[in-house]
Design an enzyme around this catalytic site. Structure first.
Site, PDB file in Angstrom:
ATOM      1  N   ARG A 111      35.673  36.871  44.819  1.00 34.59           N
ATOM      2  CA  ARG A 111      36.308  37.923  44.037  1.00 34.59           C
ATOM      3  C   ARG A 111      36.139  39.309  44.664  1.00 34.59           C
ATOM      4  O   ARG A 111      36.867  40.236  44.321  1.00 34.59           O
ATOM      5  CB  ARG A 111      35.736  37.934  42.619  1.00 34.59           C
ATOM      6  CG  ARG A 111      35.985  36.641  41.860  1.00 34.59           C
ATOM      7  CD  ARG A 111      37.478  36.443  41.630  1.00 34.59           C
ATOM      8  NE  ARG A 111      37.722  35.353  40.701  1.00 34.59           N
ATOM      9  CZ  ARG A 111      37.727  35.493  39.381  1.00 34.59           C
ATOM     10  NH1 ARG A 111      37.500  36.665  38.816  1.00 34.59           N
ATOM     11  NH2 ARG A 111      37.966  34.455  38.616  1.00 34.59           N
ATOM     12  N   ASP A 162      26.801  36.820  39.773  1.00 35.66           N
ATOM     13  CA  ASP A 162      26.067  36.627  38.514  1.00 35.66           C
ATOM     14  C   ASP A 162      26.119  35.186  38.001  1.00 35.66           C
ATOM     15  O   ASP A 162      25.541  34.876  36.963  1.00 35.66           O
ATOM     16  CB  ASP A 162      26.536  37.614  37.443  1.00 35.66           C
ATOM     17  CG  ASP A 162      27.957  37.359  36.936  1.00 35.66           C
ATOM     18  OD1 ASP A 162      28.563  36.334  37.284  1.00 35.66           O
ATOM     19  OD2 ASP A 162      28.460  38.207  36.170  1.00 35.66           O
ATOM     20  N   HIS A 220      31.130  34.301  41.356  1.00 38.05           N
ATOM     21  CA  HIS A 220      30.585  35.657  41.224  1.00 38.05           C
ATOM     22  C   HIS A 220      29.078  35.568  41.481  1.00 38.05           C
ATOM     23  O   HIS A 220      28.458  34.554  41.116  1.00 38.05           O
ATOM     24  CB  HIS A 220      30.754  36.188  39.793  1.00 38.05           C
ATOM     25  CG  HIS A 220      32.064  36.846  39.491  1.00 38.05           C
ATOM     26  ND1 HIS A 220      32.696  36.692  38.273  1.00 38.05           N
ATOM     27  CD2 HIS A 220      32.839  37.705  40.210  1.00 38.05           C
ATOM     28  CE1 HIS A 220      33.811  37.414  38.264  1.00 38.05           C
ATOM     29  NE2 HIS A 220      33.933  38.027  39.428  1.00 38.05           N
ATOM     30  N   ARG A 269      44.080  40.584  35.601  1.00 39.43           N
ATOM     31  CA  ARG A 269      42.975  41.367  35.017  1.00 39.43           C
ATOM     32  C   ARG A 269      43.021  42.855  35.368  1.00 39.43           C
ATOM     33  O   ARG A 269      42.176  43.616  34.913  1.00 39.43           O
ATOM     34  CB  ARG A 269      41.621  40.755  35.436  1.00 39.43           C
ATOM     35  CG  ARG A 269      41.400  39.335  34.930  1.00 39.43           C
ATOM     36  CD  ARG A 269      39.935  38.920  34.963  1.00 39.43           C
ATOM     37  NE  ARG A 269      39.110  39.787  34.135  1.00 39.43           N
ATOM     38  CZ  ARG A 269      37.791  39.713  34.062  1.00 39.43           C
ATOM     39  NH1 ARG A 269      37.130  38.798  34.757  1.00 39.43           N
ATOM     40  NH2 ARG A 269      37.104  40.541  33.293  1.00 39.43           N
ATOM     41  N   CYS A 288      28.044  37.909  31.920  1.00 40.15           N
ATOM     42  CA  CYS A 288      29.411  38.452  32.074  1.00 40.15           C
ATOM     43  C   CYS A 288      29.896  39.185  30.842  1.00 40.15           C
ATOM     44  O   CYS A 288      30.881  39.909  30.914  1.00 40.15           O
ATOM     45  CB  CYS A 288      30.426  37.342  32.284  1.00 40.15           C
ATOM     46  SG  CYS A 288      29.962  36.010  33.310  1.00 40.15           S
ATOM     47  N   ASN A 338      39.601  30.537  37.989  1.00 35.96           N
ATOM     48  CA  ASN A 338      38.362  29.959  38.532  1.00 35.96           C
ATOM     49  C   ASN A 338      38.319  28.498  38.094  1.00 35.96           C
ATOM     50  O   ASN A 338      38.991  28.128  37.110  1.00 35.96           O
ATOM     51  CB  ASN A 338      37.133  30.768  38.084  1.00 35.96           C
ATOM     52  CG  ASN A 338      36.792  30.568  36.614  1.00 35.96           C
ATOM     53  OD1 ASN A 338      36.586  29.438  36.155  1.00 35.96           O
ATOM     54  ND2 ASN A 338      36.741  31.651  35.851  1.00 35.96           N
ATOM     55  N   ASN A 373      32.810  42.943  34.730  1.00 38.11           N
ATOM     56  CA  ASN A 373      33.652  42.928  35.924  1.00 38.11           C
ATOM     57  C   ASN A 373      34.449  44.174  36.287  1.00 38.11           C
ATOM     58  O   ASN A 373      34.828  44.338  37.443  1.00 38.11           O
ATOM     59  CB  ASN A 373      34.651  41.766  35.824  1.00 38.11           C
ATOM     60  CG  ASN A 373      33.965  40.427  35.859  1.00 38.11           C
ATOM     61  OD1 ASN A 373      34.234  39.560  35.053  1.00 38.11           O
ATOM     62  ND2 ASN A 373      33.035  40.258  36.786  1.00 38.11           N
TER      63      ASN A 373
HETATM   64  N1  ARG Z   1      37.723  34.056  33.243  1.00 38.85           N
HETATM   65  C1  ARG Z   1      37.032  35.143  33.848  1.00 38.85           C
HETATM   66  C2  ARG Z   1      37.474  35.294  35.303  1.00 38.85           C
HETATM   67  O1  ARG Z   1      37.677  34.298  35.943  1.00 38.85           O
HETATM   68  C3  ARG Z   1      35.565  34.960  33.778  1.00 38.85           C
HETATM   69  C4  ARG Z   1      34.780  36.098  34.333  1.00 38.85           C
HETATM   70  C5  ARG Z   1      33.309  35.894  34.269  1.00 38.85           C
HETATM   71  N2  ARG Z   1      32.650  37.059  34.706  1.00 38.85           N
HETATM   72  C6  ARG Z   1      31.562  37.100  35.477  1.00 38.85           C
HETATM   73  N3  ARG Z   1      31.001  38.253  35.663  1.00 38.85           N
HETATM   74  N4  ARG Z   1      31.092  36.029  36.081  1.00 38.85           N
HETATM   75  O2  ARG Z   1      37.622  36.379  35.811  1.00 38.85           O
END
Ligand code: ARG
Length: 298
Positions: free
Chosen positions: A167, A198, A196, A116, A292, A42, A92
């Site tokens: 995402r 959130d 996201h 991930r 998150c 991101n 997530n």
């Molecule tokens: N570095 C993580 C990613 O890019 C951060 C995730 C943050 N999570 C969220 N629910 N906004 O996946």
């Protein structure tokens, strides 16, 4: 039968007509033992590879955990895992649900990034121990879904707000709506920094939401305004630099939020909320903050 709403013209209910749903009384967090920035998935992570102060991150994480405890919610801690530097962002990997009879179910995510994907089965173990029935989305019908980072339950109501575009893919919501027999309001996300739901949308109580309006299209904003009485807008710098929308209000009263979002905090106080500021600067480098770092559950 699935019901996914993407514009006001197919919204055929009001908030008071929605079925009720118990509010979550617990949450879990994943300890940041292995948290680091090893790749860029991101825009916030750009330039930050190798740039995490681990000791500071651990202290900040403990502060966030203690702030949650202050709100009265039960906090569970899971250990992280080596080579999974983003597992600490445990909003997530899943989306849990509980019905009025107390039956607990969870949909496990299909992570967008290969980096991930291995987090998901580790988190699933916690749900199995807690007596949840687990569901897996048909990967032939959808490419990605990133759990509560993109899908947020309306407080106390059987209604899911879903973000898509970065995402999570829109087709995931058909499957989720069918699995949980719940309507889903799907909001298209416009800006890569707000990748996201959130990061730009935080439900505070049944009738109040905190948003960064520019992250949405007009259609999405209309839907938000149709179902919430009070829409608190966060200014751009606080949405981007303090991740102010990535706050959490576990009890419809206390808002745990990254420190320094002065304008947002004043608006929250004016609306009757108690602000609990905490520093998540090490996690902001990875594109995440308070919301998150936990998963609400039953
Ligand atoms: N570095 C993580 C990613 O890019 C951060 C995730 C943050 N999570 C969220 N629910 N906004 O996946």
């Amino acid at each position: 039968m699935s019901k996914v709403i993407t514009s006001k013209s197919n919204l055929d209910f009001s908030r008071s007509e929605l079925a009720s749903m118990p509010t979550p009384g617990k949450l879990f967090m994943v300890r940041p033992t292995y948290f680091s920035i090893d790749y860029v998935i991101n825009p916030h992570m750009e330039g930050n590879i190798g740039n995490v102060d681990k000791e500071k991150a651990m202290n900040q994480w403990e502060q966030v955990r203690d702030a949650f405890k202050k709100t009265g919610v039960e906090v569970h801690e899971l250990e992280g895992a080596p080579k999974l530097p983003d597992m600490v962002f445990c909003a997530n990997q899943s989306l849990p649900y509980c019905d009025d009879e107390g039956t607990k179910e969870v949909i496990m995510s299909i992570m967008h990034s290969e980096h991930r994907k291995k987090e998901v089965p580790l988190v699933e173990e916690w749900y199995l121990e807690q007596g949840y029935q687990t569901h897996h989305l048909n990967y032939k019908k959808t490419s990605s879904f990133e759990g509560m980072g993109d899908a947020i339950w309306h407080r106390g109501k059987k209604l899911l707000w879903g973000g898509y575009g970065f995402r999570t893919s829109l087709d995931a919501y058909e499957l989720i709506s069918e699995t949980f027999k719940t309507p889903v309001i799907a909001l298209k996300l416009n800006h890569p920094e707000f990748y996201h739901l959130d990061t730009c949308f935080c439900i505070l109580d049944d009738s109040t939401v905190l948003i960064y309006p520019d992250a949405f299209e007009k259609k999405g904003l209309e839907l938000i305004h149709s179902l919430f009485d009070t829409v608190i807008e966060v200014p751009k710098d606080e949405a981007l630099n303090q991740f102010a929308c990535n706050a959490t209000c576990p009890d419809a009263k206390h808002v745990v939020i990254q420190q320094g979002a002065t304008v947002t905090n004043q608006k929250l106080r004016d609306s009757g909320f108690t602000v609990l500021e905490t520093d998540t600067s090490e996690f902001l480098k990875s594109g995440g903050s308070v919301f998150c770092m936990k998963m609400m559950a039953w």
